[in-house]
Scaffold this motif. Structure first.
Motif, mmCIF file in Angstrom:
data_model
loop_
_atom_site.group_PDB
_atom_site.id
_atom_site.type_symbol
_atom_site.label_atom_id
_atom_site.label_comp_id
_atom_site.label_asym_id
_atom_site.label_seq_id
_atom_site.Cartn_x
_atom_site.Cartn_y
_atom_site.Cartn_z
ATOM 1 N N ASN A 142 0.852 3.955 -2.958
ATOM 2 C CA ASN A 142 0.382 5.321 -2.704
ATOM 3 C C ASN A 142 1.525 6.321 -2.551
ATOM 4 O O ASN A 142 1.287 7.532 -2.560
ATOM 5 C CB ASN A 142 -0.481 5.357 -1.450
ATOM 6 C CG ASN A 142 -1.735 4.520 -1.592
ATOM 7 O OD1 ASN A 142 -2.221 4.307 -2.702
ATOM 8 N ND2 ASN A 142 -2.259 4.033 -0.485
ATOM 9 N N LYS A 191 0.829 -1.208 0.000
ATOM 10 C CA LYS A 191 0.000 0.000 0.000
ATOM 11 C C LYS A 191 0.860 1.254 0.000
ATOM 12 O O LYS A 191 0.571 2.225 -0.710
ATOM 13 C CB LYS A 191 -0.914 -0.020 1.229
ATOM 14 C CG LYS A 191 -2.001 1.030 1.214
ATOM 15 C CD LYS A 191 -2.934 0.836 2.398
ATOM 16 C CE LYS A 191 -4.072 1.859 2.377
ATOM 17 N NZ LYS A 191 -4.993 1.662 3.528
ATOM 18 N N ARG A 223 -4.584 13.391 12.878
ATOM 19 C CA ARG A 223 -5.610 13.059 11.900
ATOM 20 C C ARG A 223 -6.770 12.307 12.543
ATOM 21 O O ARG A 223 -7.924 12.433 12.109
ATOM 22 C CB ARG A 223 -4.965 12.222 10.794
ATOM 23 C CG ARG A 223 -5.624 12.320 9.455
ATOM 24 C CD ARG A 223 -4.747 11.797 8.334
ATOM 25 N NE ARG A 223 -4.088 10.548 8.599
ATOM 26 C CZ ARG A 223 -2.769 10.368 8.527
ATOM 27 N NH1 ARG A 223 -1.966 11.370 8.219
ATOM 28 N NH2 ARG A 223 -2.238 9.178 8.765
ATOM 29 N N GLU A 224 -6.486 11.529 13.567
ATOM 30 C CA GLU A 224 -7.510 10.712 14.217
ATOM 31 C C GLU A 224 -8.158 11.395 15.408
ATOM 32 O O GLU A 224 -8.848 10.744 16.197
ATOM 33 C CB GLU A 224 -6.896 9.372 14.643
ATOM 34 C CG GLU A 224 -6.461 8.506 13.460
ATOM 35 C CD GLU A 224 -5.672 7.283 13.878
ATOM 36 O OE1 GLU A 224 -5.507 7.086 15.109
ATOM 37 O OE2 GLU A 224 -5.211 6.524 12.998
ATOM 38 N N SER A 261 0.076 8.693 4.156
ATOM 39 C CA SER A 261 -1.047 9.594 4.425
ATOM 40 C C SER A 261 -2.363 8.852 4.649
ATOM 41 O O SER A 261 -3.246 9.367 5.330
ATOM 42 C CB SER A 261 -1.210 10.597 3.273
ATOM 43 O OG SER A 261 -1.400 9.908 2.050
ATOM 44 N N ASN A 262 -2.510 7.660 4.094
ATOM 45 C CA ASN A 262 -3.761 6.908 4.218
ATOM 46 C C ASN A 262 -3.706 5.831 5.298
ATOM 47 O O ASN A 262 -4.656 5.047 5.432
ATOM 48 C CB ASN A 262 -4.130 6.259 2.883
ATOM 49 C CG ASN A 262 -4.428 7.282 1.810
ATOM 50 O OD1 ASN A 262 -4.961 8.357 2.096
ATOM 51 N ND2 ASN A 262 -4.079 6.965 0.569
ATOM 52 N N LEU A 263 -2.628 5.793 6.060
ATOM 53 C CA LEU A 263 -2.474 4.756 7.084
ATOM 54 C C LEU A 263 -2.872 5.297 8.457
ATOM 55 O O LEU A 263 -2.710 6.481 8.756
ATOM 56 C CB LEU A 263 -1.033 4.259 7.134
ATOM 57 C CG LEU A 263 -0.472 3.622 5.867
ATOM 58 C CD1 LEU A 263 0.930 3.102 6.123
ATOM 59 C CD2 LEU A 263 -1.370 2.508 5.359
ATOM 60 N N SER A 264 -3.373 4.402 9.297
ATOM 61 C CA SER A 264 -3.712 4.775 10.666
ATOM 62 C C SER A 264 -2.460 4.759 11.540
ATOM 63 O O SER A 264 -1.402 4.261 11.136
ATOM 64 C CB SER A 264 -4.751 3.800 11.230
ATOM 65 O OG SER A 264 -4.191 2.495 11.351
#
Length: 364
Positions: free
Chosen positions: A117, A113, A292-293, A121-124
């Motif tokens: 990508n 991934k 972000r979270e 940026s799209n990972l937790s």
């Protein structure tokens, strides 16, 4: 009179013979009928006896099978009573290998991934923490897995790994008590490098040209030397010193980088600068994921402890709010950092944890 009797007897014999004379086979059929009639009841009794024996055999067979099934179901308990140490080792390895393979599959997916990508940026936060942790776990468990594949090798390596779990096994195979114990030991070894890093920072302070930034930096060093920590705003006022000389990654000495690597639990081998830059990027991405979270307020107790441990703070006796306050200072600095000032982020354990009482308990 005698002749009359002879005639009467003769007539009786003739009549009797006439009655007995019959078509061929009639007497045989009559005899067979008598045989069936007289032998029918013994055959029926024999059939009933055979059926009873079959039912008993079936009941006995069912009983044996059921007892065998019960024994198999309770076989683990039997082994635990007879061989407690062996069963404990079996359970540790069986559960550990399942958890390891599960995380390994997740790690492979994350690598694909990230490559696809081009970033995190799209990972937790949890994904990034797993991505950062798995390579060291894979390296640690590799000798055990390789030797166990050799014929009869598992009889030697598994008991040895059971005796030395910290060196030969990764965290997937540790108990809760072992995880807490080994975590403290690792952090203690890391904290021993704080003082050499602080001395390296002091040694280069004379190379800073006179000005306001130098005065701010002297104030930071004085606070650390007197047993207190500077605020995040005070640290950010000295950010330019970590973008260029004397504290940028390109200007750090070889020994300084070695202590900095060991301060993060990394081996001080070749390509130290590259390894430091990569670790700084991972921590930077973790910080971004936290923001972000929803920020530090959304982190649970275990997540807070793990985040503090990664960043060099012993949080074993801190409250959740205490961990959040400490982590928020780190996040305040991280949000004002970029790739050119990764060195500032790497030195945050000195700025915010060097004099922390929980860390001093481990090393003094």
């Amino acid at each position: 009179m005698a002749s009359y009797r002879i005639v009467a007897v003769s007539s009786l014999i003739l009549r009797n013979n006439r009655f007995c004379v019959a078509p061929a086979g009639t007497c045989l059929q009559f005899q067979h009928f008598n045989d069936i009639t007289y032998n029918r009841f013994p055959i029926i009794q024999r059939t009933k006896h055979t059926q009873t024996l079959k039912n008993e055999k079936e009941k006995f067979r069912t009983y044996i099978v059921q007892r065998y099934i019960d024994y198999v179901k309770n076989y683990t308990r039997v082994l635990e009573k007879r061989f407690p140490s062996a069963m404990r080792m079996y359970r540790i390895f069986s559960i550990g290998i399942k958890d390891f393979l599960k995380d390994l599959k997740t790690y492979i997916k994350l690598r694909i991934k990230i490559t696809k990508n081009g970033g995190f940026s799209n990972l937790s936060r949890q994904d990034i923490e797993l991505y950062q942790k798995m390579p060291s776990d894979m390296l640690r468990i590799a000798p055990v897995l390789i030797l166990s594949a050799i014929p009869f090798g598992n009889y030697l390596i598994f008991p040895l790994a059971f005796l030395k779990p910290k060196k030969l096994l990764c965290s997937h195979f540790w108990s809760i008590q072992q995880k807490a114990e080994f975590s403290i030991e690792d952090l203690t070894d890391r904290l021993r490098n704080n003082k050499p890093v602080f001395r390296a920072l002091q040694a280069k302070s004379d190379y800073i040209p006179p000005g306001e930034t130098k005065e701010q930096w002297k104030r930071v060093l004085a606070m650390l030397g007197s047993g207190v920590h500077p605020s995040s705003q005070t640290v950010l006022a000295c950010k330019d010193l970590f973008r260029k000389e004397p504290y940028s990654l390109a200007n750090l000495s070889y020994s300084h980088m070695g202590h900095l690597l060991r301060m993060y639990g990394l081996r001080s081998s070749l390509f130290r600068r590259k390894k430091l830059k990569y670790r700084a990027r991972l921590i930077f991405e973790m910080d971004k994921a936290i923001v972000r979270e929803g920020g530090v307020e959304n982190l649970g107790t275990d997540s807070l402890r793990n985040a503090c441990h990664i960043r060099g703070l012993n949080s074993s006796h801190l409250t959740n709010q205490g961990m959040r306050d400490w982590l928020q200072q780190w996040i305040d600095v991280s949000q004002n950092v970029d790739s050119s000032t990764y060195s500032l982020l790497l030195h945050c354990p000195i700025f915010f944890a060097y004099n922390h009482p929980q860390n001093w308990v481990l090393i003094y």
